[in-house]
Design a protein around this motif. Sequence first.
Motif, PDB file in Angstrom:
ATOM      1  N   UNK A  59     -11.276  42.847 -45.835  1.00 47.54           N
ATOM      2  CA  UNK A  59     -10.674  41.207 -46.818  1.00 47.54           C
ATOM      3  C   UNK A  59      -9.100  42.185 -46.922  1.00 47.54           C
ATOM      4  N   UNK A  60      -9.018  43.260 -47.263  1.00 53.57           N
ATOM      5  CA  UNK A  60      -7.541  43.455 -47.697  1.00 53.57           C
ATOM      6  C   UNK A  60      -7.003  43.354 -46.535  1.00 53.57           C
ATOM      7  N   UNK A  61      -7.650  43.400 -45.058  1.00 57.23           N
ATOM      8  CA  UNK A  61      -6.810  43.387 -43.658  1.00 57.23           C
ATOM      9  C   UNK A  61      -6.040  42.048 -43.915  1.00 57.23           C
ATOM     10  N   UNK A  62      -7.113  40.771 -43.447  1.00 57.73           N
ATOM     11  CA  UNK A  62      -7.592  39.810 -43.165  1.00 57.73           C
ATOM     12  C   UNK A  62      -7.478  38.876 -44.708  1.00 57.73           C
ATOM     13  N   UNK A  63      -7.595  39.200 -45.436  1.00 62.49           N
ATOM     14  CA  UNK A  63      -8.304  38.231 -47.071  1.00 62.49           C
ATOM     15  C   UNK A  63      -9.779  37.895 -47.204  1.00 62.49           C
ATOM     16  N   UNK A  64      -9.441  36.764 -48.452  1.00 65.45           N
ATOM     17  CA  UNK A  64     -11.501  37.008 -48.531  1.00 65.45           C
ATOM     18  C   UNK A  64     -11.506  36.081 -47.802  1.00 65.45           C
ATOM     19  N   UNK A  65     -11.326  35.413 -46.992  1.00 62.31           N
ATOM     20  CA  UNK A  65     -11.923  34.198 -46.824  1.00 62.31           C
ATOM     21  C   UNK A  65     -11.632  33.934 -45.059  1.00 62.31           C
ATOM     22  N   UNK A  66     -11.914  33.230 -44.184  1.00 57.19           N
ATOM     23  CA  UNK A  66     -11.526  32.453 -42.668  1.00 57.19           C
ATOM     24  C   UNK A  66      -9.884  31.717 -42.716  1.00 57.19           C
ATOM     25  N   UNK A  67     -10.461  31.122 -44.038  1.00 54.32           N
ATOM     26  CA  UNK A  67      -9.107  30.067 -44.004  1.00 54.32           C
ATOM     27  C   UNK A  67      -9.000  28.655 -43.767  1.00 54.32           C
ATOM     28  N   UNK A  68     -10.064  28.732 -42.335  1.00 56.18           N
ATOM     29  CA  UNK A  68     -10.650  27.714 -42.228  1.00 56.18           C
ATOM     30  C   UNK A  68     -11.926  27.393 -40.920  1.00 56.18           C
ATOM     31  N   UNK A  69     -11.860  26.512 -39.762  1.00 63.75           N
ATOM     32  CA  UNK A  69     -13.504  26.500 -38.788  1.00 63.75           C
ATOM     33  C   UNK A  69     -11.706  27.232 -37.721  1.00 63.75           C
ATOM     34  N   UNK A  70     -12.862  28.169 -37.377  1.00 63.22           N
ATOM     35  CA  UNK A  70     -12.534  28.637 -35.893  1.00 63.22           C
ATOM     36  C   UNK A  70     -12.177  28.064 -35.141  1.00 63.22           C
ATOM     37  N   UNK A  71     -11.939  26.752 -35.094  1.00 69.94           N
ATOM     38  CA  UNK A  71     -10.917  26.610 -33.744  1.00 69.94           C
ATOM     39  C   UNK A  71      -9.774  26.088 -34.450  1.00 69.94           C
ATOM     40  N   UNK A  72      -9.381  26.005 -35.547  1.00 71.27           N
ATOM     41  CA  UNK A  72      -8.021  26.214 -36.468  1.00 71.27           C
ATOM     42  C   UNK A  72      -7.141  27.237 -36.791  1.00 71.27           C
ATOM     43  N   UNK A  73      -8.059  28.261 -37.754  1.00 73.32           N
ATOM     44  CA  UNK A  73      -7.312  29.311 -38.562  1.00 73.32           C
ATOM     45  C   UNK A  73      -8.429  30.040 -38.796  1.00 73.32           C
ATOM     46  N   UNK A  74      -9.948  30.131 -38.499  1.00 71.50           N
ATOM     47  CA  UNK A  74     -10.465  31.039 -39.044  1.00 71.50           C
ATOM     48  C   UNK A  74     -11.412  31.672 -37.844  1.00 71.50           C
ATOM     49  N   UNK A  75      -9.681  32.349 -36.871  1.00 66.95           N
ATOM     50  CA  UNK A  75     -11.070  33.365 -35.693  1.00 66.95           C
ATOM     51  C   UNK A  75      -9.529  33.967 -35.717  1.00 66.95           C
ATOM     52  N   UNK A  76     -10.520  35.523 -36.252  1.00 65.08           N
ATOM     53  CA  UNK A  76      -9.341  36.159 -36.251  1.00 65.08           C
ATOM     54  C   UNK A  76      -9.443  37.942 -35.289  1.00 65.08           C
ATOM     55  N   UNK A  77      -8.824  38.732 -34.887  1.00 63.44           N
ATOM     56  CA  UNK A  77      -9.017  38.829 -33.793  1.00 63.44           C
ATOM     57  C   UNK A  77     -10.196  40.332 -34.458  1.00 63.44           C
ATOM     58  N   UNK A  78     -10.687  40.306 -35.261  1.00 67.66           N
ATOM     59  CA  UNK A  78     -11.912  40.997 -35.945  1.00 67.66           C
ATOM     60  C   UNK A  78     -13.495  40.192 -35.102  1.00 67.66           C
ATOM     61  N   UNK A  79     -12.735  38.454 -35.784  1.00 61.36           N
ATOM     62  CA  UNK A  79     -14.270  37.762 -34.994  1.00 61.36           C
ATOM     63  C   UNK A  79     -14.170  38.424 -33.278  1.00 61.36           C
ATOM     64  N   UNK A  80     -12.829  38.438 -32.595  1.00 67.80           N
ATOM     65  CA  UNK A  80     -13.366  38.805 -30.848  1.00 67.80           C
ATOM     66  C   UNK A  80     -13.519  39.520 -30.990  1.00 67.80           C
ATOM     67  N   UNK A  81     -13.118  41.269 -31.662  1.00 68.48           N
ATOM     68  CA  UNK A  81     -13.932  42.424 -31.604  1.00 68.48           C
ATOM     69  C   UNK A  81     -15.396  42.538 -31.957  1.00 68.48           C
ATOM     70  N   UNK A  82     -16.053  41.504 -32.753  1.00 73.24           N
ATOM     71  CA  UNK A  82     -17.437  41.383 -32.898  1.00 73.24           C
ATOM     72  C   UNK A  82     -18.120  41.205 -31.644  1.00 73.24           C
ATOM     73  N   UNK A  83     -17.325  39.818 -31.318  1.00 71.92           N
ATOM     74  CA  UNK A  83     -18.563  38.963 -30.108  1.00 71.92           C
ATOM     75  C   UNK A  83     -18.340  39.808 -28.985  1.00 71.92           C
ATOM     76  N   UNK A  84     -17.300  40.524 -28.799  1.00 71.86           N
ATOM     77  CA  UNK A  84     -17.193  41.568 -27.241  1.00 71.86           C
ATOM     78  C   UNK A  84     -18.128  42.232 -27.534  1.00 71.86           C
ATOM     79  N   UNK A  85     -18.049  42.757 -28.614  1.00 69.33           N
ATOM     80  CA  UNK A  85     -18.944  43.932 -28.216  1.00 69.33           C
ATOM     81  C   UNK A  85     -20.792  44.073 -28.805  1.00 69.33           C
ATOM     82  N   UNK A  86     -20.658  42.667 -29.689  1.00 67.25           N
ATOM     83  CA  UNK A  86     -22.307  42.243 -30.218  1.00 67.25           C
ATOM     84  C   UNK A  86     -22.825  41.691 -28.435  1.00 67.25           C
TER      85      UNK A  86
END
Length: 378
Positions: A59-86
């Motif tokens: 939350x401190x790094x990326x903010x409280x919310x994703x700010x948009x849909x995954x295809x607009x502004x809601x995908x972060x490096x953190x989401x991609x990292x979680x997807x790879x490891x999962x």
Amino acid sequence: MSGSPFEWIDEQARARRRAGLVRTLRPRPADSPLLDLAGNDYLGLARHPEVIEAAASAARTWGAGATGSRLVSGSTELHAELERELAEFCGFESALVFSSGYAANLAAVTALAPHGSLVVSDAGNHASLIDGCRLARGTTQVVAHADPDAVRKALGTHAGVAVVVSDTVFSVDGDAAPLTGLATACREYGAALLVDDAHGLGVLGDGGRGAPHAVGLAGAPDVVTTVTLSKSLGSQGGAVLGPAHIIDHLVNAARTFIFDTGLAPAAAGAALAALRLLRREPERATRARAVATTLHERLTAEGLEAVRPDAAVVSVRAPSPERAVRWAADCREAGLAVGCFRPPSVPDGISRLRLTARADLTDGQLDRAVRLIIEARR
């Protein structure tokens, strides 16, 4: 002058009261004194210091919310990292994270069942899979619970695209689906298999890698799995795992991915930390299963009717909806929170206490839980 346009709602409310089926919200305090066997925190990670700190850091790094849909502004490096490891942990080629497990199931079912397709759905499936079937453009056929032969019969009536949909562990009774038999039936007819591993991830398989991994189906080209991040991983959100071209298809076709705001960074960070903790401490999965087995053995030894658990859910049958509500209320008054499942939430009309085993329960807490359930029954 006509009456209120919502009179029908008031009539439904009266009918629920007469049937003893009224549901109410009960906000819990931050530091509840209750021993919790009602939530789905199977591995005891929701309050683990590492998981909490990961959420705060995200939350401190990326903010409280994703700010948009995954295809607009809601995908972060953190989401991609979680997807790879999962995906790597569960044994699949690729993964896609959603804002909830419910959204993941809606996406998977609707995107994989186009016009002219057949969806074969287990009668005991979770509401999210059922709603996915209702929204899908294909035709749905509901078949007998956990019955590969019933699946074969349904598939034999259709010559086009087909997908078989099932929970891996059913949320009401905690029984496991016959995944190997379902996969065999699907392959006989060239159908895909879509399974929801919400109650298997973190509990079943080598180190909690899930039910498909346990039976050798993880990574198969004709198998797609959905998971939730809100149970064993103690966070929030969901994901679809499968072949890379299937995940690419969801990115382009799944409405609950395209039009929904992305998962909050704090939830993604917490889920990633929990996944890494499970890698380090695979014994948590073993402990959760052992606690469930012990609960079942000790409660049935006292004369209660309970379904033998295949994962971490223990279902104890009650004589009626009213008795189930009273039983659960008496447990709560004594200091124990348990789930209470009644119609219409249960497909067979049988009311139950639903107990969830947790890996962090001590032997003393387990003793206390059994004692309070028995005393409340009396």
